[in-house]
Design an enzyme around this catalytic site. Structure first.
Site, PDB file in Angstrom:
ATOM      1  N   TYR A 150       4.061  14.051  -2.734  1.00  0.00           N
ATOM      2  CA  TYR A 150       3.804  12.763  -3.223  1.00  0.00           C
ATOM      3  C   TYR A 150       2.142  12.572  -3.096  1.00  0.00           C
ATOM      4  O   TYR A 150       1.514  12.419  -4.089  1.00  0.00           O
ATOM      5  CB  TYR A 150       4.668  11.399  -2.788  1.00  0.00           C
ATOM      6  CG  TYR A 150       4.182  10.108  -3.195  1.00  0.00           C
ATOM      7  CD1 TYR A 150       4.674   9.935  -4.482  1.00  0.00           C
ATOM      8  CD2 TYR A 150       3.572   9.266  -2.518  1.00  0.00           C
ATOM      9  CE1 TYR A 150       4.504   8.583  -5.238  1.00  0.00           C
ATOM     10  CE2 TYR A 150       3.381   8.199  -3.103  1.00  0.00           C
ATOM     11  CZ  TYR A 150       3.761   7.762  -4.441  1.00  0.00           C
ATOM     12  OH  TYR A 150       3.629   6.599  -5.007  1.00  0.00           O
ATOM     13  N   LYS A 154      -0.731  12.383  -6.083  1.00  0.00           N
ATOM     14  CA  LYS A 154      -1.725  11.147  -6.233  1.00  0.00           C
ATOM     15  C   LYS A 154      -3.333  11.721  -5.962  1.00  0.00           C
ATOM     16  O   LYS A 154      -3.748  11.165  -6.632  1.00  0.00           O
ATOM     17  CB  LYS A 154      -1.205  10.202  -5.407  1.00  0.00           C
ATOM     18  CG  LYS A 154       0.340   9.579  -5.751  1.00  0.00           C
ATOM     19  CD  LYS A 154       0.331   9.014  -6.980  1.00  0.00           C
ATOM     20  CE  LYS A 154       1.685   8.377  -7.339  1.00  0.00           C
ATOM     21  NZ  LYS A 154       1.656   7.620  -8.626  1.00  0.00           N
TER      22      LYS A 154
HETATM   23  N1  LIG Z   1       5.970   0.478  -4.962  1.00  0.00           N
HETATM   24  C1  LIG Z   1       4.799   1.158  -4.083  1.00  0.00           C
HETATM   25  O1  LIG Z   1       4.974   0.688  -2.971  1.00  0.00           O
HETATM   26  C2  LIG Z   1       3.931   1.963  -4.438  1.00  0.00           C
HETATM   27  C3  LIG Z   1       2.737   2.267  -4.141  1.00  0.00           C
HETATM   28  C4  LIG Z   1       1.832   3.022  -4.547  1.00  0.00           C
HETATM   29  C5  LIG Z   1       2.046   3.512  -5.685  1.00  0.00           C
HETATM   30  N2  LIG Z   1       2.932   3.261  -6.501  1.00  0.00           N
HETATM   31  C6  LIG Z   1       3.206   3.845  -7.831  1.00  0.00           C
HETATM   32  O2  LIG Z   1       3.300   2.826  -8.786  1.00  0.00           O
HETATM   33  C7  LIG Z   1       4.007   3.496  -9.794  1.00  0.00           C
HETATM   34  C8  LIG Z   1       5.416   2.737 -10.366  1.00  0.00           C
HETATM   35  O3  LIG Z   1       6.242   2.702  -9.180  1.00  0.00           O
HETATM   36  P1  LIG Z   1       7.062   1.194  -8.842  1.00  0.00           P
HETATM   37  O4  LIG Z   1       6.911   1.112  -7.371  1.00  0.00           O
HETATM   38  O5  LIG Z   1       6.704   0.408  -9.931  1.00  0.00           O
HETATM   39  O6  LIG Z   1       8.683   2.063  -8.867  1.00  0.00           O
HETATM   40  P2  LIG Z   1       9.644   1.919  -9.885  1.00  0.00           P
HETATM   41  O7  LIG Z   1      10.180   0.697  -9.885  1.00  0.00           O
HETATM   42  O8  LIG Z   1      10.727   2.927  -9.379  1.00  0.00           O
HETATM   43  O9  LIG Z   1       9.120   2.079 -11.225  1.00  0.00           O
HETATM   44  C9  LIG Z   1       9.058   3.648 -11.844  1.00  0.00           C
HETATM   45  C10 LIG Z   1       8.897   3.506 -13.213  1.00  0.00           C
HETATM   46  O10 LIG Z   1       8.651   4.912 -13.647  1.00  0.00           O
HETATM   47  C11 LIG Z   1       9.623   5.413 -14.437  1.00  0.00           C
HETATM   48  N3  LIG Z   1       9.906   6.796 -14.413  1.00  0.00           N
HETATM   49  C12 LIG Z   1      10.217   7.547 -13.476  1.00  0.00           C
HETATM   50  N4  LIG Z   1      10.439   8.785 -13.783  1.00  0.00           N
HETATM   51  C13 LIG Z   1      10.194   8.836 -15.060  1.00  0.00           C
HETATM   52  C14 LIG Z   1      10.163   9.712 -16.092  1.00  0.00           C
HETATM   53  N5  LIG Z   1      10.339  11.146 -15.708  1.00  0.00           N
HETATM   54  N6  LIG Z   1       9.861   9.336 -17.143  1.00  0.00           N
HETATM   55  C15 LIG Z   1       9.548   8.209 -17.812  1.00  0.00           C
HETATM   56  N7  LIG Z   1       9.643   7.256 -16.718  1.00  0.00           N
HETATM   57  C16 LIG Z   1       9.807   7.504 -15.435  1.00  0.00           C
HETATM   58  C17 LIG Z   1      10.852   4.445 -13.954  1.00  0.00           C
HETATM   59  O11 LIG Z   1      11.799   4.502 -15.007  1.00  0.00           O
HETATM   60  P3  LIG Z   1      13.211   4.993 -14.864  1.00  0.00           P
HETATM   61  O12 LIG Z   1      14.022   3.808 -14.392  1.00  0.00           O
HETATM   62  O13 LIG Z   1      13.789   5.320 -16.356  1.00  0.00           O
HETATM   63  O14 LIG Z   1      13.304   6.024 -14.103  1.00  0.00           O
HETATM   64  C18 LIG Z   1      10.275   3.125 -13.910  1.00  0.00           C
HETATM   65  O15 LIG Z   1      10.098   2.449 -15.074  1.00  0.00           O
HETATM   66  C19 LIG Z   1       4.353   5.075  -9.353  1.00  0.00           C
HETATM   67  O16 LIG Z   1       3.655   5.828 -10.053  1.00  0.00           O
HETATM   68  C20 LIG Z   1       4.200   4.776  -8.138  1.00  0.00           C
HETATM   69  O17 LIG Z   1       4.098   6.225  -7.609  1.00  0.00           O
HETATM   70  C21 LIG Z   1       3.874   2.425  -5.966  1.00  0.00           C
END
Ligand SMILES: NC(=O)c1ccc[n+]([C@@H]2O[C@H](COP(=O)([O-])OP(=O)(O)OC[C@H]3O[C@@H](n4cnc5c(N)ncnc54)[C@H](OP(=O)(O)O)[C@@H]3O)[C@@H](O)[C@H]2O)c1
Length: 248
Positions: A150, A154
């Site tokens: 991961y 990033k």
């Molecule tokens: N939450 C944290 O603590 C955190 C911290 C740092 C960075 N981030 C980053 O923030 C971003 C959003 O994450 P989140 O925390 O909001 O998590 P999340 O609620 O799991 O959202 C992830 C999104 O990406 C979509 N996705 C995943 N794989 C995909 C694919 N192959 N094609 C199309 N869509 C896909 C998911 O859709 P589906 O439901 O269709 O899979 C969902 O809409 C990510 O890049 C993550 O690495 C999150």
């Protein structure tokens, strides 16, 4: 006048979490919004929740064919894109010693190769004055066990933001990144870590997890003219986790 009136915003992975909060905020600020996702259940839920505020499209964020088709559809229906938030991402945690190769490949496919492909296919559509925002993570600044795939994806994404910013500057397109700390979204439950994520709270100076809307607001700032002289940058939004030592 709203900040994104008559503008077109595309949010990958806009069906849950940070992407969904950002899609709603773009819509509230007047944008025509297109969101993508891969899972039929979350796609349907987002369609119901966004209720006419956005177009929800099934598109695998790591597939070159899907991304090209998406760009062609957006070009046909809207002509231009003003804001592109490359947010879709997956977490696959495991020690280097025991993690399987397929999990590493999936991390790189969705989190790094997908955004590279999206920049390739969408850049010609982005209007002068438009902007791309990438969603990185503070993990690429921290050497933490279990995050080898991961965090590497990033780190690559952060680098991609700089290269793309340099390549697109002459077209009047800015590229920046937002780097969240631990945010309360469904991503943790997908790895069975919904309880474990709360264990990091003592390391966060502000003493809590972040909320998706707190990232969305920074994304809209970066995508808007308020950030007109910013490009190639990454803004950390982590409650002080990387810079501060929380008071014990
Ligand atoms: N939450 C944290 O603590 C955190 C911290 C740092 C960075 N981030 C980053 O923030 C971003 C959003 O994450 P989140 O925390 O909001 O998590 P999340 O609620 O799991 O959202 C992830 C999104 O990406 C979509 N996705 C995943 N794989 C995909 C694919 N192959 N094609 C199309 N869509 C896909 C998911 O859709 P589906 O439901 O269709 O899979 C969902 O809409 C990510 O890049 C993550 O690495 C999150």
């Amino acid at each position: 006048m709203k900040r994104f009136e008559n503008k077109v915003a595309v949010v990958t992975g806009g069906t849950t979490g940070i992407g969904l909060a950002t899609a709603k905020l773009f819509a509230d600020e007047g944008a025509k919004v297109i969101v993508t996702g891969a899972n039929p259940t979350t796609l349907a839920a987002a369609h119901a929740e966004l209720d006419g505020k956005a177009t929800v499209i099934a598109s695998d964020a790591g597939s070159g064919d899907d991304i090209q088709r998406l760009a062609e559809r957006v070009a046909k229906e809207h002509g231009v894109v003003d804001a592109l938030f490359l947010n879709a991402g997956v977490t696959r945690y495991g020690l280097i010693a025991s993690m399987d190769e397929a999990a590493f490949d999936e991390s790189i496919r969705v989190n790094l190769k997908g955004p590279w492909l999206a920049i390739k296919h969408f850049a010609p559509l982005i209007a002068r004055g438009g902007s791309i925002v990438l969603n990185t993570s503070i993990t690429h600044q921290l050497g933490q066990p279990y995050t080898g795939a991961y965090a590497a994806s990033k780190a690559g994404l952060r680098s991609l933001a700089q290269t793309a910013a340099a390549e697109l500057a002459s077209a009047g397109v800015r590229v920046n990144a937002v780097s969240p700390g631990p945010i309360d979204t469904p991503i943790h439950a997908k790895q069975g870590l919904e309880q474990a994520i709360r264990g990091v709270i003592p390391r966060i100076a502000l003493g809590r997890l972040g909320q998706p809307i707190e990232i969305a607001k920074v994304v809209l700032f970066l995508a808007s003219d308020d950030a007109a002289f910013m490009t190639g940058e990454e803004i950390v939004v982590d409650g002080g986790m990387t810079r501060l030592r929380a008071q014990g």
